[in-house]
Design a protein around this motif. Structure first.
Motif, PDB file in Angstrom:
ATOM      1  N   VAL A   6       1.586  -7.041 -17.102  1.00  7.68           N
ATOM      2  CA  VAL A   6       2.374  -7.719 -16.053  1.00  7.68           C
ATOM      3  C   VAL A   6       2.775  -6.641 -15.054  1.00  7.68           C
ATOM      4  N   PHE A   7       2.494  -6.849 -13.773  1.00  7.86           N
ATOM      5  CA  PHE A   7       2.742  -5.758 -12.822  1.00  7.86           C
ATOM      6  C   PHE A   7       3.078  -6.295 -11.440  1.00  7.86           C
ATOM      7  N   GLU A   8       3.805  -5.464 -10.697  1.00  4.78           N
ATOM      8  CA  GLU A   8       4.185  -5.799  -9.320  1.00  4.78           C
ATOM      9  C   GLU A   8       3.153  -5.191  -8.383  1.00  4.78           C
ATOM     10  N   ALA A   9       2.808  -5.911  -7.326  1.00  2.00           N
ATOM     11  CA  ALA A   9       1.847  -5.369  -6.360  1.00  2.00           C
ATOM     12  C   ALA A   9       2.126  -6.028  -5.017  1.00  2.00           C
ATOM     13  N   PRO A  10       1.709  -5.367  -3.921  1.00  2.00           N
ATOM     14  CA  PRO A  10       1.986  -5.947  -2.596  1.00  2.00           C
ATOM     15  C   PRO A  10       1.193  -7.243  -2.406  1.00  2.00           C
ATOM     16  N   LEU A  11       1.878  -8.227  -1.800  1.00  2.00           N
ATOM     17  CA  LEU A  11       1.239  -9.525  -1.552  1.00  2.00           C
ATOM     18  C   LEU A  11       0.490  -9.515  -0.237  1.00  2.00           C
ATOM     19  N   SER A  12       1.224  -9.076   0.800  1.00  2.00           N
ATOM     20  CA  SER A  12       0.559  -9.045   2.113  1.00  2.00           C
ATOM     21  C   SER A  12       1.340  -8.086   2.969  1.00  2.00           C
ATOM     22  N   LYS A  13       0.660  -7.491   3.957  1.00  2.00           N
ATOM     23  CA  LYS A  13       1.335  -6.510   4.791  1.00  2.00           C
ATOM     24  C   LYS A  13       1.007  -6.817   6.242  1.00  2.00           C
ATOM     25  N   ALA A  14       2.118  -6.946   7.040  1.00  2.00           N
ATOM     26  CA  ALA A  14       1.882  -7.219   8.481  1.00  2.00           C
ATOM     27  C   ALA A  14       1.634  -5.871   9.158  1.00  2.00           C
ATOM     28  N   LYS A  15       0.524  -5.763   9.870  1.00  2.00           N
ATOM     29  CA  LYS A  15       0.202  -4.495  10.543  1.00  2.00           C
ATOM     30  C   LYS A  15       0.859  -4.447  11.917  1.00  2.00           C
ATOM     31  N   GLU A  16       0.847  -3.226  12.544  1.00  2.00           N
ATOM     32  CA  GLU A  16       1.484  -3.073  13.870  1.00  2.00           C
ATOM     33  C   GLU A  16       0.907  -4.070  14.862  1.00  2.00           C
ATOM     34  N   ASP A  17      -0.432  -4.329  14.737  1.00  2.00           N
ATOM     35  CA  ASP A  17      -1.015  -5.226  15.769  1.00  2.00           C
ATOM     36  C   ASP A  17      -0.735  -6.698  15.434  1.00  2.00           C
ATOM     37  N   GLY A  18       0.164  -6.921  14.410  1.00  2.00           N
ATOM     38  CA  GLY A  18       0.553  -8.314  14.150  1.00  2.00           C
ATOM     39  C   GLY A  18      -0.364  -9.013  13.162  1.00  2.00           C
ATOM     40  N   THR A  19      -1.577  -8.419  12.887  1.00  2.00           N
ATOM     41  CA  THR A  19      -2.417  -9.128  11.899  1.00  2.00           C
ATOM     42  C   THR A  19      -1.837  -8.849  10.510  1.00  2.00           C
ATOM     43  N   VAL A  20      -2.231  -9.704   9.561  1.00  2.00           N
ATOM     44  CA  VAL A  20      -1.731  -9.536   8.195  1.00  2.00           C
ATOM     45  C   VAL A  20      -2.902  -9.110   7.300  1.00  2.00           C
ATOM     46  N   SER A  21      -2.718  -7.998   6.601  1.00  2.00           N
ATOM     47  CA  SER A  21      -3.797  -7.606   5.675  1.00  2.00           C
ATOM     48  C   SER A  21      -3.441  -8.172   4.299  1.00  2.00           C
ATOM     49  N   SER A  22      -4.424  -8.831   3.665  1.00  2.00           N
ATOM     50  CA  SER A  22      -4.114  -9.375   2.339  1.00  2.00           C
ATOM     51  C   SER A  22      -4.163  -8.182   1.389  1.00  2.00           C
ATOM     52  N   GLU A  23      -3.143  -7.977   0.658  1.00  2.00           N
ATOM     53  CA  GLU A  23      -3.052  -6.797  -0.190  1.00  2.00           C
ATOM     54  C   GLU A  23      -3.716  -7.043  -1.537  1.00  2.00           C
ATOM     55  N   PHE A  24      -2.971  -6.921  -2.619  1.00  2.00           N
ATOM     56  CA  PHE A  24      -3.577  -6.878  -3.949  1.00  2.00           C
ATOM     57  C   PHE A  24      -4.506  -8.060  -4.218  1.00  2.00           C
ATOM     58  N   ASP A  25      -5.642  -7.773  -4.830  1.00  2.00           N
ATOM     59  CA  ASP A  25      -6.566  -8.847  -5.201  1.00  2.00           C
ATOM     60  C   ASP A  25      -7.243  -8.484  -6.530  1.00  2.00           C
ATOM     61  N   PHE A  26      -7.410  -9.468  -7.387  1.00  2.00           N
ATOM     62  CA  PHE A  26      -8.103  -9.217  -8.666  1.00  2.00           C
ATOM     63  C   PHE A  26      -9.583  -8.993  -8.402  1.00  2.00           C
ATOM     64  N   CYS A  27     -10.220  -8.118  -9.190  1.00  2.00           N
ATOM     65  CA  CYS A  27     -11.678  -7.996  -9.055  1.00  2.00           C
ATOM     66  C   CYS A  27     -12.370  -8.407 -10.346  1.00  2.00           C
ATOM     67  N   VAL A  28     -11.643  -9.144 -11.206  1.00  2.00           N
ATOM     68  CA  VAL A  28     -12.270  -9.754 -12.388  1.00  2.00           C
ATOM     69  C   VAL A  28     -11.842 -11.218 -12.419  1.00  2.00           C
ATOM     70  N   ARG A  29     -12.551 -12.004 -13.259  1.00  2.00           N
ATOM     71  CA  ARG A  29     -12.179 -13.418 -13.402  1.00  2.00           C
ATOM     72  C   ARG A  29     -12.024 -13.751 -14.875  1.00  2.00           C
ATOM     73  N   ALA A  30     -11.340 -14.844 -15.146  1.00  2.00           N
ATOM     74  CA  ALA A  30     -11.188 -15.282 -16.549  1.00  2.00           C
ATOM     75  C   ALA A  30     -12.581 -15.476 -17.142  1.00  2.00           C
TER      76      ALA A  30
END
Lengths: 42, 353
Positions: A6-30
């Protein structure tokens, strides 16, 4: 046996130019097999 | 008299004692039901339907068994020394039955004195390269990904199987510092995370800004979420636990619980499986915030060894489960810094029994 991580990770980050970068993402699946040291998510 | 004994003998010859016939009949019925259930499950899988939670008679029956004693008895069996000449055959048999990869074992098979030693084997150097990306979290074990996702809303439930979920606070321990991350309440207006229950629900993801000048900074600072990943280790898997990231381990909680099996069938039929079973929780902080690992035991693999606390004993006969104190906790010194571990570093291991 079972291991639950169980861990904390960034959800999304608004950049200076106003766009939002999607942060943490899993790279495996069930159902995937995984080994020690392989990325769960970035 | 002669005729009656003859006919009696004839009857005896054909009439199995009632109890054996009934036992055979019952076993037959149970086996047929098991085959029917497995067949139904396979059909659901073929249709892409996920198995659902369905408690069954066997799960209730398991509750009556002394699983912890059975587990310790199994462990003592596994500690029995295997004669050197038999070791390759015994361990190859185990590897065939549980699909273990013998090529990776660090030592020749003759060097493992017992099945327990073979089960807790280490691997050859370089067998598990660690992903070097500083922004990734790596798997702490070999296994199969059962569930993963993001915890949402005030309840923060992890799905055990479709149709049944359990609270993460019960898994980690109610006083988990996971709660502390819910509010950096200073003052001023609150910008809430997108909780499904709408912005007014009391949620963990309240981010408050003290004053307008901070608002811009906060707008740029990452919003946070809590994620989880459940990994199942097959009996033949490598059973040591490594660190998923560079982190500080602040505290350890040991829950001496039950020891139900944790195979696929148990996950589908036993309520609160991971919350009831014996487990060790390590809790701390990585660069992105909170992190915790729960190593949950099972009947055959009932105990957990910690490299950072070798004196910890789990699955011991003396430990009693008190509802008022479901776990014992240790805070690692120095408080607030705890034990620093690097990504990929070995931190614990499962043992049979």
């Amino acid at each position: 046996s079972t291991v639950v991580v169980v861990f904390e990770a960034p959800l999304s980050k608004a950049k200076e130019d106003g766009t939002v970068s999607s942060e943490f993402d899993f790279c495996v699946r069930a159902g995937d097999r995984i080994r020690v040291g392989e990325a769960i998510g970035r | 008299i002669h005729a009656s004994t003859n006919s009696g003998a004839r009857q005896g010859k054909f009439l199995l004692p009632g109890a054996s016939a009934a036992a055979l009949l019952m076993l037959g019925v149970l086996h047929a039901k098991r085959m029917y259930d497995d067949n139904k499950l396979a059909e659901r899988k073929e249709k892409g339907l996920e198995p659902e939670f369905e408690p069954d008679l066997k799960a209730s029956f398991l509750r009556l068994l002394p699983l912890r004693s059975i587990s310790r008895f199994w462990g003592s069996l596994m500690e029995v020394e295997v004669p050197v000449f038999m070791r390759p055959a015994v361990y190859k048999g185990w590897a065939r039955a549980f699909h273990s990869n013998l090529q990776e074992s660090a030592l020749p098979l003759e060097e493992y004195p017992s099945l327990q030693a073979f089960f807790t084997r280490s691997l050859k150097e370089g067998s598990r390269p660690i992903d070097a990306d500083p922004n990734c979290l790596v798997s702490p074990v070999d296994g199969k990904v059962l569930r993963l996702g993001q915890l949402r809303g005030p309840g923060a439930m992890i799905e055990q199987v479709k149709g049944f979920s359990y609270p993460v606070s019960s898994l980690l321990g109610a006083s988990s510092s996971l709660h502390d991350t819910k509010e950096e309440d200073v003052s001023g207006d609150q910008t809430e995370q997108n909780t499904p229950e709408g912005s007014n629900a009391k949620s963990w993801w309240r981010v408050s800004v003290a004053s307008p000048k901070l608002r811009d900074q906060t707008r740029l600072s990452p919003k946070r979420g809590i994620f989880y990943c459940v990994l199942y280790l097959h009996p033949g898997d490598y059973h040591r636990v490594h660190s998923p990231a560079d982190w500080n381990i602040f505290k350890r909680r040991h829950f001496s619980g039950n020891l139900f099996p944790t195979n696929e069938r148990a996950v589908r039929t036993i309520r609160n499986l991971y919350v009831e079973n014996e487990r060790v929780v390590l809790e701390g902080q990585w660069k992105e915030g909170f992190v915790a690992i729960a190593a949950v035991g099972a009947t055959n693999v009932g105990s957990v060894k910690l490299l950072i606390e070798p004196e910890l004993r789990t699955n011991s006969s003396g430990s009693v489960i008190l509802p008022s104190q479901p776990y014992n906790e240790r805070v690692y010194e120095p408080e607030g810094t705890g034990v620093m571990v690097k990504k990929g570093q070995e931190i614990a291991g499962f043992n049979m029994g």
